[in-house]
Design an enzyme around this catalytic site. Structure first.
Site, PDB file in Angstrom:
ATOM      1  NE  ARG A 165      -3.893  -1.866   2.603  1.00 28.14           N
ATOM      2  CZ  ARG A 165      -3.750  -3.038   3.170  1.00 28.14           C
ATOM      3  NH1 ARG A 165      -2.578  -3.385   3.698  1.00 28.14           N
ATOM      4  NH2 ARG A 165      -4.746  -3.897   3.225  1.00 28.14           N
ATOM      5  CB  ILE A 166       3.648   2.324   2.196  1.00 30.71           C
ATOM      6  CG1 ILE A 166       2.788   2.327   3.466  1.00 30.71           C
ATOM      7  CG2 ILE A 166       4.648   3.477   2.228  1.00 30.71           C
ATOM      8  CD1 ILE A 166       3.536   1.973   4.725  1.00 30.71           C
ATOM      9  CG  ASP A 185       5.845  -6.884  -4.514  1.00 33.15           C
ATOM     10  OD1 ASP A 185       5.681  -8.120  -4.492  1.00 33.15           O
ATOM     11  OD2 ASP A 185       5.278  -6.112  -3.726  1.00 33.15           O
ATOM     12  CB  ALA A 238       9.458  -1.246   5.441  1.00 34.71           C
ATOM     13  NE  ARG A 239       6.513  -3.221  11.257  1.00 33.63           N
ATOM     14  CZ  ARG A 239       5.694  -2.220  10.991  1.00 33.63           C
ATOM     15  NH1 ARG A 239       6.181  -1.109  10.433  1.00 33.63           N
ATOM     16  NH2 ARG A 239       4.400  -2.311  11.244  1.00 33.63           N
ATOM     17  CG  ASP A 262      10.706   6.658  10.585  1.00 33.57           C
ATOM     18  OD1 ASP A 262      11.025   7.575  11.372  1.00 33.57           O
ATOM     19  OD2 ASP A 262       9.572   6.145  10.560  1.00 33.57           O
ATOM     20  CD  GLU A 267      11.515   0.912  15.589  1.00 34.23           C
ATOM     21  OE1 GLU A 267      11.562   1.844  14.767  1.00 34.23           O
ATOM     22  OE2 GLU A 267      10.684  -0.019  15.538  1.00 34.23           O
ATOM     23  CG  HIS A 286       8.577   3.658  14.228  1.00 31.42           C
ATOM     24  ND1 HIS A 286       8.801   2.317  14.445  1.00 31.42           N
ATOM     25  CD2 HIS A 286       7.498   3.712  13.404  1.00 31.42           C
ATOM     26  CE1 HIS A 286       7.891   1.594  13.791  1.00 31.42           C
ATOM     27  NE2 HIS A 286       7.090   2.434  13.148  1.00 31.42           N
ATOM     28  CB  ILE A 287       8.428  10.365  13.153  1.00 33.65           C
ATOM     29  CG1 ILE A 287       9.526  10.651  12.109  1.00 33.65           C
ATOM     30  CG2 ILE A 287       8.960  10.479  14.566  1.00 33.65           C
ATOM     31  CD1 ILE A 287      10.022  12.086  12.126  1.00 33.65           C
TER      32      ILE A 287
END
Length: 328
Positions: A165-166, A185, A238-239, A262, A267, A286-287
């Site tokens: 989605r992002i 992908d 993402a992660r 980010d 984390e 993480h903003i």
């Protein structure tokens, strides 16, 4: 007014006021019968005594506990779970779908600020803004009128890892601009794509948007980072688990790459991590996802989905069991 189906908010009370300000709460209250001040974060809350058996709608969010089979048995009339956040992996069991309960997520609404953050990072990275800021701070001066030869966004190649989605929103935001965009992908059959090796070796800026799954764990490791051209920038919103932190630190220490990070693994970062002091690492806490007034977009998304569901229209953002395993 026709009878409104019983509903309840199940999420952390900490986030509830920002997710559901008065205007959004009013919309929801016109559609369902819910106590406008009742927010629970566990199903054994005494305030729910006698209510579970009649509940038809759950409005969930961050802090919602797991919904398992015994709990589903206690809510035989449940028809929909509308989630005012992203992933539902953490609190819904597969039997939710087996029983025909509709599930919706505000993941697409939560993707908006992440895509906006990523676009800003791409534009600033292409202009060399992060490195030139560090240089300006260090030298406290610059030559007026000097044209930097190696910066600029005209014709830059941006590689998007993950047509999520992002990822798709980032692609849409880049479309009107003078970038060459390429995508990796393996599940996106509807998009022309390239293999990961090609993307990494030919992109000026690489932005990571894949979900965190066992298959994507540290998918960007030493070999993958080594493929990136000198001067390239890696962006991760993402992660953190998708990128090998130590391998990234090694590349950044060499000065060959830059990074906008980010999310990290671990984390938060431990105190003293080199990522805090490396001049070519721009690290944020993480903003990129929804914060502050952006939370209202998630609540409004739930209100929209609730209206669709009760009107008999298809949900705009349904979550299926089939896609759950590939989601974030």
């Amino acid at each position: 007014m026709p009878d409104r189906p019983p509903a309840v908010f199940v999420l952390s009370a900490e986030h509830w006021p920002a997710l559901f300000p008065s205007a959004v709460l009013r919309r929801i209250g016109e559609l369902v019968a819910c106590d406008p001040v009742l927010v629970v974060d566990r199903f054994d809350d005494a305030r729910l005594d006698g209510r579970l058996a009649d509940l038809e709608i759950l409005i969930t969010g961050w802090g919602c506990p797991a919904i398992d089979v015994p709990l589903l048995d206690a809510m035989p009339k449940l028809r929909a779970v509308l989630h005012a956040a992203g992933s539902v992996k953490g609190h819904l069991c597969p039997e939710v779908w087996d029983r025909g309960i509709a599930v919706s997520s505000a993941a697409s609404a939560n993707a908006v600020p992440v895509a906006e953050f990523t676009l800003g990072a791409i534009l600033l990275a292409g202009k060399g803004a992060f490195g030139l800021r560090e240089r300006y701070r260090r030298e406290q001066g610059f030559q007026l009128g000097y044209i930097h030869p190696d910066v600029g966004n005209y014709g830059r190649t941006v590689g998007i890892i993950g047509a999520s989605r992002i990822g798709r929103q980032v692609i849409d935001l880049l479309r009107p601009l003078d970038f060459h965009v390429q995508v990796y992908d393996p599940y996106a059959d509807d998009l022309p794509g390239v293999d990961l090796t090609t993307l990494l070796s030919t992109s000026d800026i690489v932005s990571v948007h894949a979900p965190s799954t066992p298959e994507t764990y540290r998918m960007i490791g030493p070999q993958e980072l080594a493929l990136m051209p000198d001067g390239a920038t890696l962006i991760n919103t993402a992660r953190g688990q998708l990128v090998d932190t130590e391998a990234l630190i090694a590349e950044l220490r060499s000065g060959r790459l830059a990074a906008v990070i980010d999310v990290t693994d671990p984390e938060p970062l431990p105190p003293g991590s080199p990522l805090f002091s490396l001049p070519n690492a721009f690290v944020t806490p993480h903003i990129a996802g929804s914060h502050g007034n952006e939370l209202t977009r998630l609540g409004a998304c739930v209100a929209d989905e609730l209206q669709r569901f009760l009107s008999g229209d298809p949900l705009r953002f349904p979550v299926t069991l089939a896609e759950l395993g590939r989601g974030a």
